[in-house]
Each structure stands twice: as structure tokens, then as C-alpha cells.
Design a protein around this motif. Sequence first.
Motif, PDB file in Angstrom:
ATOM      1  N   ALA A 101       0.426  -1.085  -0.266  1.00 19.42           N
ATOM      2  CA  ALA A 101       0.294   0.341   0.116  1.00 19.42           C
ATOM      3  C   ALA A 101       0.971   1.364  -0.136  1.00 19.42           C
ATOM      4  CB  ALA A 101      -0.466  -0.319   0.901  1.00 19.42           C
ATOM      5  N   LYS A 102       0.721   2.782  -0.869  1.00 15.00           N
ATOM      6  CA  LYS A 102       0.826   4.007  -1.134  1.00 15.00           C
ATOM      7  C   LYS A 102      -0.341   4.468  -0.092  1.00 15.00           C
ATOM      8  CE  LYS A 102       0.977   4.244  -5.518  1.00 15.00           C
ATOM      9  NZ  LYS A 102       1.933   4.730  -6.532  1.00 15.00           N
ATOM     10  N   ASN A 103       1.363   5.033   0.412  1.00 18.37           N
ATOM     11  CA  ASN A 103       0.596   7.026   1.030  1.00 18.37           C
ATOM     12  C   ASN A 103      -0.538   7.799   0.474  1.00 18.37           C
ATOM     13  OD1 ASN A 103       1.798   6.422   3.629  1.00 18.37           O
ATOM     14  ND2 ASN A 103       2.983   7.856   2.979  1.00 18.37           N
ATOM     15  N   THR A 104      -1.532   8.033   0.714  1.00 16.67           N
ATOM     16  CA  THR A 104      -2.259   8.818  -0.892  1.00 16.67           C
ATOM     17  C   THR A 104      -1.511  10.694  -1.050  1.00 16.67           C
ATOM     18  OG1 THR A 104      -4.025   9.457   1.785  1.00 16.67           O
ATOM     19  CG2 THR A 104      -4.796   7.856   0.400  1.00 16.67           C
ATOM     20  N   TYR A 105      -1.927  11.066  -1.656  1.00 17.32           N
ATOM     21  CA  TYR A 105      -1.431  12.147  -1.700  1.00 17.32           C
ATOM     22  C   TYR A 105      -3.282  13.039  -3.027  1.00 17.32           C
ATOM     23  CZ  TYR A 105      -0.747   9.671  -6.230  1.00 17.32           C
ATOM     24  OH  TYR A 105      -0.580   8.729  -7.322  1.00 17.32           O
ATOM     25  N   LEU A 121      -7.227  22.090  -6.012  1.00 18.44           N
ATOM     26  CA  LEU A 121      -7.723  21.218  -4.805  1.00 18.44           C
ATOM     27  C   LEU A 121      -7.335  22.244  -3.975  1.00 18.44           C
ATOM     28  CD1 LEU A 121      -8.727  17.641  -4.729  1.00 18.44           C
ATOM     29  CD2 LEU A 121      -9.975  19.424  -4.905  1.00 18.44           C
ATOM     30  N   MET A 122      -5.731  22.036  -2.935  1.00 15.28           N
ATOM     31  CA  MET A 122      -5.033  23.329  -2.253  1.00 15.28           C
ATOM     32  C   MET A 122      -5.700  22.835  -1.117  1.00 15.28           C
ATOM     33  SD  MET A 122      -3.696  26.415  -4.556  1.00 15.28           S
ATOM     34  CE  MET A 122      -5.566  27.587  -4.641  1.00 15.28           C
ATOM     35  N   PRO A 123      -5.725  22.302  -0.613  1.00  9.13           N
ATOM     36  CA  PRO A 123      -6.990  22.047   0.997  1.00  9.13           C
ATOM     37  C   PRO A 123      -6.034  22.845   1.794  1.00  9.13           C
ATOM     38  CG  PRO A 123      -5.809  19.915   0.266  1.00  9.13           C
ATOM     39  CD  PRO A 123      -5.524  20.928  -1.214  1.00  9.13           C
ATOM     40  N   GLY A 124      -6.840  23.474   2.774  1.00  3.34           N
ATOM     41  CA  GLY A 124      -6.410  24.133   3.695  1.00  3.34           C
ATOM     42  C   GLY A 124      -4.938  25.344   3.294  1.00  3.34           C
ATOM     43  N   SER A 125      -5.063  25.477   2.206  1.00  2.00           N
ATOM     44  CA  SER A 125      -4.838  26.736   1.443  1.00  2.00           C
ATOM     45  C   SER A 125      -4.662  28.026   2.128  1.00  2.00           C
ATOM     46  CB  SER A 125      -4.014  26.601   0.105  1.00  2.00           C
ATOM     47  OG  SER A 125      -5.414  27.104  -0.331  1.00  2.00           O
ATOM     48  N   ALA A 126      -6.356  27.914   2.215  1.00  2.00           N
ATOM     49  CA  ALA A 126      -6.906  29.391   2.982  1.00  2.00           C
ATOM     50  C   ALA A 126      -6.730  29.306   4.665  1.00  2.00           C
ATOM     51  CB  ALA A 126      -7.815  30.137   1.904  1.00  2.00           C
ATOM     52  N   ASN A 131      -8.622  12.712   0.193  1.00  2.00           N
ATOM     53  CA  ASN A 131      -7.660  12.330   0.646  1.00  2.00           C
ATOM     54  C   ASN A 131      -7.711  13.820   1.210  1.00  2.00           C
ATOM     55  OD1 ASN A 131      -7.091  10.626  -0.303  1.00  2.00           O
ATOM     56  ND2 ASN A 131      -6.214  11.111  -2.504  1.00  2.00           N
ATOM     57  N   ILE A 132      -8.731  14.947   0.830  1.00  2.00           N
ATOM     58  CA  ILE A 132      -9.033  16.161   1.293  1.00  2.00           C
ATOM     59  C   ILE A 132      -9.350  16.325   2.198  1.00  2.00           C
ATOM     60  CG2 ILE A 132      -8.629  17.407  -0.996  1.00  2.00           C
ATOM     61  CD1 ILE A 132     -11.761  17.231  -1.093  1.00  2.00           C
ATOM     62  N   VAL A 133     -10.707  15.361   2.552  1.00  2.00           N
ATOM     63  CA  VAL A 133     -11.177  15.235   3.724  1.00  2.00           C
ATOM     64  C   VAL A 133      -9.957  15.155   4.639  1.00  2.00           C
ATOM     65  CG1 VAL A 133     -12.698  13.938   5.336  1.00  2.00           C
ATOM     66  CG2 VAL A 133     -13.413  15.087   2.942  1.00  2.00           C
ATOM     67  N   PRO A 137      -6.602   4.679   6.340  1.00  2.00           N
ATOM     68  CA  PRO A 137      -7.296   6.091   5.879  1.00  2.00           C
ATOM     69  C   PRO A 137      -6.714   7.201   4.460  1.00  2.00           C
ATOM     70  CG  PRO A 137      -8.209   5.842   8.395  1.00  2.00           C
ATOM     71  CD  PRO A 137      -7.195   5.125   7.987  1.00  2.00           C
ATOM     72  N   SER A 138      -5.343   6.843   5.106  1.00  2.00           N
ATOM     73  CA  SER A 138      -3.846   7.725   4.413  1.00  2.00           C
ATOM     74  C   SER A 138      -3.165   6.265   3.591  1.00  2.00           C
ATOM     75  CB  SER A 138      -3.435   8.010   5.543  1.00  2.00           C
ATOM     76  OG  SER A 138      -2.563   7.210   6.205  1.00  2.00           O
ATOM     77  N   LYS A 139      -3.493   5.202   3.326  1.00  2.00           N
ATOM     78  CA  LYS A 139      -2.618   3.720   2.785  1.00  2.00           C
ATOM     79  C   LYS A 139      -4.627   3.492   1.361  1.00  2.00           C
ATOM     80  CE  LYS A 139       1.130   3.474   5.590  1.00  2.00           C
ATOM     81  NZ  LYS A 139       1.980   3.415   4.371  1.00  2.00           N
ATOM     82  N   PHE A 140      -3.903   3.224   0.524  1.00  2.00           N
ATOM     83  CA  PHE A 140      -4.370   2.856  -0.317  1.00  2.00           C
ATOM     84  C   PHE A 140      -3.427   1.885  -1.335  1.00  2.00           C
ATOM     85  CE2 PHE A 140      -2.417   6.183  -2.974  1.00  2.00           C
ATOM     86  CZ  PHE A 140      -2.359   5.751  -4.494  1.00  2.00           C
ATOM     87  N   LEU A 141      -4.193   1.040  -3.083  1.00  2.00           N
ATOM     88  CA  LEU A 141      -3.785  -0.009  -3.306  1.00  2.00           C
ATOM     89  C   LEU A 141      -4.883   0.652  -4.700  1.00  2.00           C
ATOM     90  CD1 LEU A 141      -3.842  -3.404  -0.892  1.00  2.00           C
ATOM     91  CD2 LEU A 141      -1.767  -2.209  -2.024  1.00  2.00           C
ATOM     92  N   SER A 142      -3.513   0.771  -5.408  1.00  2.00           N
ATOM     93  CA  SER A 142      -4.443   0.790  -6.975  1.00  2.00           C
ATOM     94  C   SER A 142      -4.665  -0.287  -7.389  1.00  2.00           C
ATOM     95  CB  SER A 142      -4.205   1.763  -7.835  1.00  2.00           C
ATOM     96  OG  SER A 142      -2.403   1.170  -8.348  1.00  2.00           O
ATOM     97  N   VAL A 143      -5.631  -0.104  -8.824  1.00  2.00           N
ATOM     98  CA  VAL A 143      -6.075  -1.382  -9.646  1.00  2.00           C
ATOM     99  C   VAL A 143      -4.741  -2.154 -10.029  1.00  2.00           C
ATOM    100  CG1 VAL A 143      -6.671   0.271 -11.648  1.00  2.00           C
ATOM    101  CG2 VAL A 143      -7.931  -2.121 -10.857  1.00  2.00           C
TER     102      VAL A 143
END
Length: 712
Positions: A51-55, A61-66, A305-307, A450-456
Amino acid sequence: MGDSESESEAPKVKLRPIVRLGMFLISHSHLLSVVCCTAGVLTLLLLPLLAKNTYISENALMPGSANPMLSSQEVSEANGLVKDLTNLDLKPMASGIESQRLIAQYMSNLGAEVSFQKFYPQSNQFHPLHFFSSPDSATIRENISCSSFGLNTVGIIRAPRGDGKEAIVLVTPYNSEKIGLGEALSLGIAYSVFSLLTRVTWLAKDIIWVVADSKYGEYAAVDAWLRDYYIPVFSGLGTQYAEMCHGLEENTITERNMRDGFKRAGTMAAALVIKVVDRSEQFEDSLSIYAEASNGQMPNLDLINIVNYLAVHRQGLRIKVEKMWSLLNCKWLMILGEILESLGHLAKSLNPQWKFGIPAADYVEGTATLASSLYYQALGIPTGPHGAFRDYQVDAITLEISSRVSSNNKGRQNDFLLRGGRLIEGVIRSVNNLLEKFHQSFFLYLLTSPSKFLSVGVYMIAFALLVASLPMVAASLYAHANNLDPSFEKNKSNHPASAANELGITLRSWKWLYAAKKVLVVHLWGAVVLLLPYFICQIPNCTPTTSFVVWVLLSIFSLLILFWILGSPFYYVNASQPQQREWALLKSVTISAAFIGLCLMSVINFATAEIGALLMVPMCLMAHPLKLDVKSRKLRKFSRVACNLALGFIGFPPTAFLVFKGVFEGFDGISVSDFWNWLESIWAWSSATYLYIGMIHLPCWILCIHVILHPC
């Protein structure tokens, strides 16, 4: 002599490399099938390590930039709504329309466009003609009364910098007949954000707030609103009857907006379902994310990811996703995790750049989360009202916030509303930045945390390894059955070479068709079995156990009828001399059908195909006539007999369901009615897993049992 010498000296035809490779694979199919199946299972167990870390894939989207703009002013207004709703719920004579009128009044005071949407609960029953299509919106329950319809309240904010072509949806389910503290708080969070968005200048997408009346179910209310949003109904029984029933005062805002009709905004860019639940045992506020929709559909990973980023790094919430809790205490899984952890330390000691292995506790938790993600995707049933949006290709998730708020602790309630509101504000602000729909990140993935996923591209390796052996073994069985056919050898000795070859090819072709005919008959029977529950549901006062018994008896009877009509005539070329290799041809065609079915299912719902391959592939490969194994009286043969009996027992769909349910939830109180209830739920939700069980798994199980019990 010259002709014979020239024929002997003629150069041999050199086969192409791909033909030689195919012949090599077929000749070593038994060894390769063992290697592929073992590698497939091991790869599945190693997935948490891969599993890889989400990004965030979409830079816009720029979450948290403001900095968040939600302040104590909006929280104070939200507290007023929460207080009015809870006080209204305490009044003994208060009706559901009073709470809807109150919410509509609050929306209208902010300057929003308010409308109401009336809907009737639909009968959620299996119908074969509506399996993969939406039910008729005019179909309602019989014997309706004035209090038998739901009423959704909808508020719309028009974006000052938008053109009305896109919208973001907020959904807050609540029971209009009895509003709890959690539902009041979820309405308060949505209202605080709604209040803020009426005053901001950066908003480029319309905001739709749907207060879904969930007295008939959260999904039903949201689905009814979406159906009217995308498929307008200008007249019908539901609308006429609703207007006849409700006598509201002419001067109320409710009556005025009812006359205004259904209001719409632009194309939906994303949707958030907000729910607050009371978890008094928790020591901190947490956020659970539910993303699975019908038939394994998932929203774009960027939305999750943004949530996750905003909740953890901005609001300090603990993020949770569903786990298979029974696996957390599994001893063999912990032992496997410790072995992998030790191998990781060994690899790191050999080369510090090798990042292999994770802590055993993380491996167990990742496996439990992965198993849950696979299960809910394979089940094909939405895990929340967000699933209704995914049916219209709108990315949506359900955010379930666990609260420790009590009605007496105002300071704690203010802090909770502020953190929840700022989280929703940040998500809306990120989605508002998008110039197009979510498309950069993944739609096919499995979560291990919540922060790791596996792609297809990673988790499909296990499935590919499992099914790779099926075509090789099918080709090997076909070649083996034809080369060792005694009737062909007999004809070859009694006829000239050319005639014998032609006759042998003809006979072999016919025998393949007989095996294919039997496989086709069994798969047609599977389609009949799929339709039987529709008729069984028409039986009045029928318990789940009785329904299951009737279903089994009718299935057996229909199988016998089909074999009598289609399967029994001309079964053998020569009925007096049944061929010794007929079972091999039947197994070859069965394995081919299983391979095709699993590959087709992987396109519809990959998780179902993955779990199905774990059960079906070993069963198809191991199937062998018991009579031949018992005659040999060898230990290896008796071990195959034991494996065939075990796989045949576990491969039966009701048995497999009850075994898995017992392993994960305990064997206390398990009955055959549980399988019928589960089957009823997946066909009512039009899950493709229902088709898989009837059209692929059950027919292949029947054919494997037939091979095992073959008289030879």
C-alpha cells in the motif's frame, strides 16, 4: 524408394515461438497451476505491505491553503437552530411538518431559495425486469395515507462568481418524526456552513443543502430527490395526492414554496453527507468515512484525501474507516505479520534502501481494513446515502462524526460545531477551486487505512495470478482427453490413415460439443434459479427459512427438468460404451466457462471476482472423479479426495456464506435464514453479486460436483 527418402529428408516445420511457449505451458500446466495459485494467495496476503500513502493528485484542490472563515457568529446561529429543533422535539403535539417549516424559515432568513420535494417510499422488492435499471418513479406503495409520504427541504445558494452550471451538495439526513441530538447537531453544522457561504465572495459553484427526511430510510430520501432532480416528473399520482392531503396555511412560507415547484442548480461536482452520532465511549471526536456505493463503485480518491488531510492536519480529528474487527484478534494473522516484520528488518540490514515490511500491528490492522474494503465493494450495497449520488456519476462520501457533546455542555457543543463546520468549509472551498470534475486520481482502489491505498494496478495482480492457470489447465485437459481417446485409437487401427484422422477429428469435435452442451444447460439453469425468488416472494406469510427450503427444492426440480429436456438425449456418441475421458472434456469446458465468467465479473465488480476466484479456482482445478482416486489406493490420491470433499462443501454458496459469517461474526445463532435474508438484500439492491452467484458460481459448483461424482 526415392519418394520415401525425400519424405524422410524433408525439413521439419519450425513452430513459432508463441506456439512453442503455449505447448510448454500446456505440458507443464499442473506445476504452473500450483505455482500461480500459491503466488496469487501470497500476493493477496502481501497487499498491505504494497500500500502507498495517499496524495492529492489535483493541484487545483489546494486543501488548507486558505484560513477558515467560519467564526463564532455562524456557530451562534447554528446553536439557535439546534436549540429550536430540540425544544420542538420535546413538545408532545409537534408534528414533522413543524420541524420542516422551522428549517425552511432559517434557510429563507439567509436569503436562500427554499423548496420542498414530496416523495413516497418505494417498495424495495426484487423484479427481474428492473434489475439494472432504476424503478419507476411513479411506483408507490398501495394503501397510502396523508402521513405516508416524506418531505425533503432543499435550500439553494446561488454563487456570486458562478454561472449556475455547477453545484456542490450538502446532505443532512434527519427523522422528521423524532429528531435526536445527533441529527440536530448535523443540521447545526450544515447550517453554520450554509450561513457562511451566503456572505462569501469567492464562491464559484452553487450550494445545495438537502435536509433529507429519513423516516423511510436515508437512502430512499436522497434517491427520491436525485430522481426528481435528474428525471423531472411534471404530473403524477404522488404529486396530486400529496397536495390533496396536506392543508397548510396560505400565508406560510411552506405553502408559498410548494407552489413554486422543484428548484434546481447546475451539474453536481461533489456531494457530502453529514451525520453526527453519539459515541459516549470515545475519548476524542473522530470522523468515519464511508465511500462504497452500489456494485463496488467508489468516489474519486482525491475527495477522500482532502477530507483526510483537513480533518487530521487542520481540525485534529481521528479518521476511521471500516475494519473487519474479527481479524484484529486473529492469531495466525499476527504471526504472519511478525514474520513479515522480521523479514523487513533483515532486508533493511542487508540494504538500508530496501523498504520492505511494516510493524506487525500495522499489518494486522491494514489487513482488517483491506478485508472490509473488499467485502463492502463485493457486497454491492451502498454503505450510506452517498451511494445514490454515485449512481448518477457524482462523487460523494458520507462523513459520520462521533461526538461527545451533551445538551448541558454548551462550550463543548460550540467547539464541536466550530470544528465540524470548518472541516466542511475547507472541503467545499477545495471543490470550489476545481474547473472540471474529479478525474486526476483513482476510481478503482482499496483502502488499507485512511491514508494508505492500493491502486487497481497492484491488487489486480493477485486476481490475475489466480485465474492465469485456468486456460492452461483447460487446454491441457482437452489435449489429454483427445490424445488418449480409446475410440479414436480403435478407428485409427481399422481405417486408412487419412480417413482415421478425419473421423477422429469429427468424433472429438462432437464430444467437445456434448460437454459444452451440458455446461450451457447448467448455466441456463442458473438463470432460472435467479428468477425463482421473484415468485417465492409472492407466497404470503412465508418465513425466510421456508423461502430458502422452497428455493432449494424448486432449484433441484428445475435442474432435473432441464437435464431431461436438454441434457439427456445423445449424451454419448455410443451410449453402450461411455468414454473414459468424457469427464476430462467436461472439466475442460467447465474451467473455460469459469475463466470467462470471472473475467467478465472483474469488469463489473472486481472485488466480487477476487473473492469468487479464491473459492472457485481451487475447486475447478482440483475436481477429479472420486472413483478413479479411490481405485488407485495411494496416499496422494486420498489427499485429493479429501480436498475435493472440503472444497465442494465450502464452495456451495449457502455453506460458504455461513462459514464466512461464522468466522467473522461467530457461530452463535447462525441459521439458513441468514443466507436467504442476505440474498434478498443483494437482489433488492440490484447487486451484481447476485448475478455472479446464480450465473457463474453455482453452475460451476454443480459441474465440479458432477465431475467429482462421475461414474467413469
